[in-house]
Design a protein around this motif. Structure first.
Motif: not given
Length: 844
Positions: A737-765
């Motif tokens: 249920m928690s995952m069904n309310k997730s929508y990662f495309p909203l924050t796709y832009y963070i994956k190329s953020n120099p500071k937080f990109g790697a951290f975002w990828n950990v969450l997405f994976e």
């Protein structure tokens, strides 16, 4: 088959109605909002297609301005975005009202988990006597908290109630007028509500929803199971109350506030009796009876308006007198009306709901230290020596000799007897200690009573430790064992009927240990404490501090309680409800009755209808421990990631929770400006992940643990666990249920953020991994496949708020880039929080 029928019904009476009434919005003459309804679908399409194409929220909103408006200035653009937010907030209200109005049509009296279903099942299985036996001493208690997970102003709440009624009768004219009113009514509190405001807001639910709901449910149980055969006790369904009593982290809750709230609770129940009696007197107009009821009417009037003393016994005495005359002289005509009234008086007394006191153990230690220093001078002593010596103090300490929190704590304890005299012993009877992890935390509270002048036999209060961190849960057995052996505390417990309430915190537990580990540690703690209490001759009651979403212990509550095995004490189901859980699950009579029944039957079923899936085998237990430990390690690594707190601070809405004016309590502990993980409150913590549409606390580490088992060639074991254990299955479904309310495309832009990109990828994976492996485990084609109503509701709500999320992320990006009017963008972020919070109401 039933699922399909219900899904079709949902489409007809919820989805279709929403489309029809939503079209009314488009033509409403709102202030400068006439064309918002036309523009909104364009922003939705730009968002939906844009995210799928990998665009950033900033690009999406700018494309929307370019393609669909001719606005040039930043000021005009932000003004339009504010108008869109206001419009979406009202769409959410409309959808809530339609879904609420449809509730009785989507659920039937004989659904699984209802009292009727329990009765039929007990007849079929020849278990009627066993059910009656269980009902004699089993109770359910729902405790209302003021935690800010939703806070419509009362003017909006009243419109919602009227709108629901109008939708039930399909009165288009009324709906149209109410939508116009909604359009012109402010949704935002100009200032933070005070604890009194919060209390009054929930007291209105007590008066207008729970007085009838619980009274009618009590009558239903009495009639269904036959009161001739067994005595149904008055406390079968109880209400607890925290606003005005919970001072943990809330400096605005004082002794005066607690006293005032206790008076408001007493006044509210007496007013409910007064109006109920007015209705009864219209029917019971017979000689003898009407005179007695007139006297009762006058006594209630005096108690409400002249503050005259009246007790539950006084009211019952008059009701019994009237009943005697009615039976002996008037053929028992309308007797059921009088019995219903008497039931309510037995249930609600002069207290309505039990007002709890709660404070943090660290504050208590500070109070003890200062009181000890005052009594014994600068004498050095251990924490244990301090409470021991203070318990023996013979002279009462004067609260006026102290200042601030110390004075207020002593005043709070000193006034308990007075509150108990006016509201009855059920009005206030326990003191809860947050962050308990040692014996001193309980004994310090006992010491407060002694220094405030109470004799041992005068302490009519349960002292309730709240274990909420991994450390606290691990230490719970030692703490309780030592307490049960402590001669002073043992004597106190004997006076309290040898019953001990222990509170367990799901919200902070999950924040601290991750989803699977927290739930397992709480399960294990309950088992250990059950065994220990039984061996010590103590009846233990577990009180669960749960929130709405699964990440805070919520989710499918009936399934959760029905899955507890016989190794866990099942004397009572007690849990907290708050914010959107109050409005969405217990917000009107039909829903409240249905959900109270679900809790009650879950507890009864657990004892009466044995099921091997409820009890964990040694093999299953061993596997859960392995999974929990792997997931905890994964979650702990995430928490230790150097970007964890900075990500929440800079990329989420965490910093904006304190600006929303939806709750009286500060959004973090500690007054300093530096943000530390341990100071984060569970609500803004979980809420911020939810606003990012990442819901990390609800799944992170769970999928990874299962994947590790798969790598070891042991996935079949996990599958057997899912099929064989109701407890594990409930955790999996709640996590989905928690995952069904997730929508990662909203924050796709963070994956190329120099500071937080790697951290975002950990969450997405981890999200992708968890989703894939849980679908494989369950055999589902999609998340929440087993619950089509909830899935459809989530889908529509997510569609409504997608443009709102785009606006929120757009504003956050502008703030991060330091572009434009920072104040305007910060306001956009804060305002968009409301719609998102309110829209995710079906999180439990």
């Amino acid at each position: 088959m039933i699922h399909d029928q219900r899904a079709e019904k949902f489409r007809q009476i919820v989805e279709n109605k929403f489309q029809i009434y939503n079209s009314l919005f488009m033509s409403l003459p709102y202030d400068k909002m006439t064309n918002i309804g036309m523009l909104l679908p364009f922003l939705y399409e730009e968002s939906k297609n844009g995210y799928e194409a990998g665009k950033t929220p900033e690009e999406i909103v700018e494309d929307f301005f370019k393609s669909h408006t001719d606005l040039q200035s930043e000021e005009q653009k932000t003004e339009l975005l504010f108008k869109i937010i206001q419009y979406i907030e009202r769409q959410v209200v409309l959808f809530d009202s339609i879904e609420d109005a449809a509730f009785p049509s989507l659920h039937s009296e004989s659904d699984s988990g209802t009292v009727t279903n329990l009765f039929e099942r007990s007849l079929q299985d020849h278990k009627l006597e066993k059910v009656r036996e269980k009902l004699k001493d089993f109770t359910v208690k729902v405790v209302f908290t003021a935690h800010p997970t939703q806070f419509y102003p009362s003017s909006v709440q009243r419109i919602i109630q009227d709108l629901r009624t109008a939708i039930t009768t399909d009165s288009v004219t009324n709906i149209d007028t109410l939508l116009q009113q909604l359009g012109k009514t402010p949704f935002v509190n100009k200032q933070k509500p005070t604890p009194i405001d919060e209390a009054l807001s929930i007291i209105s639910y007590l008066r207008y929803v729970y007085y009838d709901t619980i009274g009618e449910l009590f009558t239903k149980i009495r009639k269904t199971f036959g009161s001739d055969h067994f005595h149904l006790h008055q406390d079968i369904i109880q209400l607890g109350f925290w606003p005005g009593g919970d001072r943990d982290g809330n400096p605005f809750v004082t002794a005066d506030v607690t006293k005032r709230v206790s008076e408001e609770l007493r006044s509210a129940i007496l007013k409910s009796y007064y109006s109920h009696l007015k209705f009864i007197r219209r029917r019971l107009s017979f000689r003898g009876v009407s005179e007695v009821l007139q006297q009762l009417n006058d006594e209630l009037y005096g108690a409400i308006f002249n503050n005259e003393q009246i007790t539950t016994e006084d009211i019952l005495k008059k009701a019994n007198e009237a009943e005697k005359i009615l039976v002996e002289h008037h053929n028992s005509l309308f007797l059921e009306l009088l019995l219903n009234f008497r039931d309510r008086v037995k249930i609600f007394g002069t207290h309505f709901a039990t007002l709890d006191i709660r404070q943090d153990s660290r504050i208590h230690q500070q109070v003890i230290n200062e009181v000890y220093a005052k009594v014994y001078g600068a004498e050095e002593a251990s924490n244990e020596a301090k409470f021991k010596r203070l318990i023996e103090v013979s002279d009462k300490v004067n609260a006026d000799d102290f200042e601030g929190i110390v004075k207020d704590t002593l005043l709070t304890v000193s006034q308990i007897t007075g509150i108990q005299q006016s509201n009855g012993l059920r009005g206030m009877n326990r003191y809860i200690i947050s962050n308990s992890d040692a014996v001193k935390d309980v004994m310090n509270v006992y010491a407060f009573f002694k220094v405030c002048g109470y004799k041992d036999e005068e302490i009519d209060m349960d002292i309730v430790p709240l274990f909420e961190t991994m450390e606290g849960l691990a230490n719970a057995e030692n703490v309780m064992n030592e307490l049960y052996q402590n001669p002073i505390y043992k004597k106190h417990l004997a006076k309290r009927g040898n019953q001990q309430t222990i509170m367990l915190g799901f919200s902070d537990g999950t924040k601290d240990g991750g989803y699977l580990k927290a739930n397992w540690e709480i399960y294990k703690a309950k088992e250990t404490l059950t065994k220990l209490s039984e061996e010590s001759g103590i009846k233990v009651v577990f009180f669960d501090g749960r929130g709405g979403p699964p990440a805070r212990g919520g989710g499918k509550t009936h399934d959760f309680y029905a899955s507890q095995g016989n190794t866990i004490a099942n004397n009572k189901i007690e849990l907290t409800i708050q914010g959107q859980t109050i409005t969405s699950i217990f917000g009107n009579k039909e829903q409240a009755k249905y959900n109270f029944e679900q809790l009650l039957t879950a507890g009864v079923e657990n004892d009466v209808f044995k099921n091997s899936k409820k009890d964990l085998t040694g093999k299953e237990r061993k596997l859960i421990i392995e999974l929990a430990d792997i997931s905890y390690k994964k979650y702990s690594d995430l928490k230790a990631h150097p970007m964890f707190v900075p990500y929440l601070r800079e990329m989420s809405t965490l910093e904006y929770y304190g600006k929303t004016n939806i709750g009286s309590r500060p959004s973090k502990r500690g007054g300093d400006s530096e943000l530390r993980f341990e100071d984060l409150r569970a609500i803004p913590f979980v809420g911020s992940w939810s606003q990012l549409k990442q819901n990390v606390p609800g799944f992170f580490g769970f999928g990874f643990a299962m994947e590790e088992m798969k790598k070891q060639g042991r996935f079949e074991e996990v599958r057997d666990l899912y099929k064989g254990s109701d407890f594990f299955k409930t955790l999996v479904l709640n996590s989905m249920m928690s995952m069904n309310k997730s929508y990662f495309p909203l924050t796709y832009y963070i994956k190329s953020n120099p500071k937080f990109g790697a951290f975002w990828n950990v969450l997405f994976e981890e999200y992708n991994l968890s989703k894939d492996i849980m679908l494989e485990l369950t055999g589902f084609k999609m998340l929440q496949e087993e619950d089509p109503l909830s899935r459809k509701s989530v889908k529509i709500r997510e569609k409504i708020v997608l443009p709102l999320l785009s606006i929120q992320q757009y504003a956050l990006m502008k703030i991060q880039k330091r572009e434009g009017n920072k104040e305007a963008y910060e306001k956009l972020v804060t305002r968009s929080l409301f719609g998102n919070i309110n829209a995710s109401r079906n999180s439990a």
